[in-house]
Design a protein around this motif. Sequence first.
Motif: not given
Length: 254
Positions: A75, A136, A140, A142, A178, A181-182, A184-186
């Motif tokens: 995060r 986005s 995601p 994940d 991973r 990306f988590a 970024s996506d979150g």
Amino acid sequence: MAPPLSSPLSSTLPSWLQGFRTASAPRRTLACFPYAGAGAAVFRDWASHVGPDTELLAVRLPGRESRIGEPPLHRVEEAVPALLAALEPLGERPLILFGHSLGAALAYATARALAAHGRPPALLAVSGRRAPHLPSRRPPVDGLDDADFRARLAALGGTPPEVLACDDLMELMLPMLRADFAMSDGFLEPDPPPLPVPILAFAGAEDTEAMVAEVAGWERLAGAGFSLCTLPGGHFFLHEQHAVIAEHLTEENL
């Protein structure tokens, strides 16, 4: 009133920062935040473009380069306290924060935390990242298995094909990738208040990951002025345009 920043940066940088240009009497500091999967080294070549009066630093997150043995973060908020501590010894000279893609989210979160402590940066520069209040357009990652995740990396174009093709190397890198990306996506702020800092945004004209209109959305957060610079290239236009970007950042009257 917040306490003053402490003395100028010592010769030993914290593990979170890598120095690439030493200036004897720097007028400003440029701190750069890398995109997902990248380390501080992506900014090494910037040293020849920032000028002799600019101290160039790059952020190194856990899980890569010299910190490869540390668990990666998941995060953006987890990184902010350590980033504040790493930046605190820089002194009172103007601080420019620049970040690309995930790095833009990290730079923004750091700028907001600095402002909350009464130490706003002189400039926040964001690149290849939609504004934080815009969700986005893609799901995601994940839920993707390793094969689909690697295909996603290939589609983005930021990972060399020879790296993607090396199973042993990818096995080593996948947990960090991973996690990035988590992170970024979150990161999403549905109704962010204006930031009392000027914002300079860079967009790639052919970037389908962060389209120009989405990057222009940063204007909503710019409480002290906003400008948008659109450059040729896709999502990783940063690499081809780094000299232009560095010159834009350091020509600011800071």
